[in-house]
Design an enzyme around this catalytic site. Sequence first.
Site, PDB file in Angstrom:
ATOM      1  N   HIS A  37       3.244   2.772 -11.271  1.00 35.93           N
ATOM      2  CA  HIS A  37       2.069   1.909 -11.194  1.00 35.93           C
ATOM      3  C   HIS A  37       0.934   2.593 -11.945  1.00 35.93           C
ATOM      4  O   HIS A  37       0.500   3.690 -11.572  1.00 35.93           O
ATOM      5  CB  HIS A  37       1.697   1.685  -9.727  1.00 35.93           C
ATOM      6  CG  HIS A  37       0.554   0.745  -9.513  1.00 35.93           C
ATOM      7  ND1 HIS A  37       0.719  -0.627  -9.459  1.00 35.93           N
ATOM      8  CD2 HIS A  37      -0.767   0.978  -9.325  1.00 35.93           C
ATOM      9  CE1 HIS A  37      -0.450  -1.200  -9.236  1.00 35.93           C
ATOM     10  NE2 HIS A  37      -1.377  -0.248  -9.159  1.00 35.93           N
ATOM     11  N   MET A 142      -4.547  -6.574  -2.773  1.00 37.94           N
ATOM     12  CA  MET A 142      -5.233  -5.296  -2.632  1.00 37.94           C
ATOM     13  C   MET A 142      -5.578  -5.042  -1.171  1.00 37.94           C
ATOM     14  O   MET A 142      -6.117  -5.919  -0.490  1.00 37.94           O
ATOM     15  CB  MET A 142      -6.508  -5.267  -3.471  1.00 37.94           C
ATOM     16  CG  MET A 142      -6.280  -5.267  -4.982  1.00 37.94           C
ATOM     17  SD  MET A 142      -5.358  -3.814  -5.552  1.00 37.94           S
ATOM     18  CE  MET A 142      -6.450  -2.474  -5.052  1.00 37.94           C
ATOM     19  N   GLY A 147     -11.068   0.275  -7.401  1.00 37.71           N
ATOM     20  CA  GLY A 147     -12.009   1.094  -8.139  1.00 37.71           C
ATOM     21  C   GLY A 147     -12.780   2.108  -7.325  1.00 37.71           C
ATOM     22  O   GLY A 147     -13.530   2.903  -7.880  1.00 37.71           O
ATOM     23  N   ASP A 176      -1.391  -2.490  -2.433  1.00 35.97           N
ATOM     24  CA  ASP A 176      -1.935  -1.313  -3.109  1.00 35.97           C
ATOM     25  C   ASP A 176      -3.238  -0.914  -2.431  1.00 35.97           C
ATOM     26  O   ASP A 176      -4.175  -1.715  -2.368  1.00 35.97           O
ATOM     27  CB  ASP A 176      -2.180  -1.649  -4.585  1.00 35.97           C
ATOM     28  CG  ASP A 176      -2.781  -0.489  -5.371  1.00 35.97           C
ATOM     29  OD1 ASP A 176      -2.822   0.634  -4.846  1.00 35.97           O
ATOM     30  OD2 ASP A 176      -3.197  -0.724  -6.523  1.00 35.97           O
TER      31      ASP A 176
END
Length: 228
Positions: A37, A142, A147, A176
Site C-alpha cells: 500500500h 478510511m 494525512g 486503512d
Amino acid sequence: MAGCPHCKIGPSILNADLSCLADQSQALLDKGADYLHLDVMDGNFVPNITFGAPVVKCLRKRIPNAFFDLHMMVAEPEKWVEDMADAGANMYTFHLEATKDPKSLIDQIRKANMQVGIAIKPNTPVEDVLELAALADMVLVMTVEPGFGGQSFMENMMPKVEKIRARYPSKHIEVDGGVGLKTIAHCAKAGANMIVSGTAVVRSDNPKSVMDEMRSVVMQARDNWPQP
C-alpha cells in the site's frame, strides 16, 4: 464461500525506512504481505507530502511482481493517472472527495490498464459511494482522517463497511488507519478483506506473525459475511 473475497494484507510502506524502501518492501512480501500500500500525498488534499511517480517507478524496477495499491491522497487525481500507470501501479485508489467527475476518472483509470479503488474519508457518508462502488474493484473506508499521523482507529466507521459488504458480497473492501491486532476483529466482523496496516506490521519485531494473525481473524469472520 467461493464468491466471498479472501483476506489480503497490505503493509503501508510509508512506515518503513524510506532510505531502503525497496529492501524493506521485499522483506515484507517475503514474510507474507499480499500487496504493498503506497500512500501518495500532495500537500494539498492532505497536509503532508510523501512521494510520487518517480519513486514508484524505481520501486517497481526493484520489485517487478508485487501488487502496488496506490492510495492517491491528492487534490486532482485525474492529473496523475497516466504517470502512475507508467510507473507500474496496479490499482489506482482515488478519494471520492477529490474529484467532480468520478465516473470519467474511473474510465480514465481503466483505459490506463489499472484496477480502480474509491476511498472515502470519515466524514463522507457511505451512501455517497454505494452506487459508484459497482464500477470499482475496491472501496477503501478510511478509519482515520487521511494525512494525519498518530490517530486512533475509528470503530464507528465499521457500519460503512457493513453496508458496502451487504450490498456487494463479492467486492474488495479495504480499511486503512489504526488497524492492528487490537482492532482487526472489528474490521473482520464488519466485512473488510483488504487490510492496510502500517506501524502494527512494519514496526513489529515479527511482521510475519502479525500478518498471519490478522489474516486468520479475517478468514474466520468471513464465514459470517453475506453470501453472493
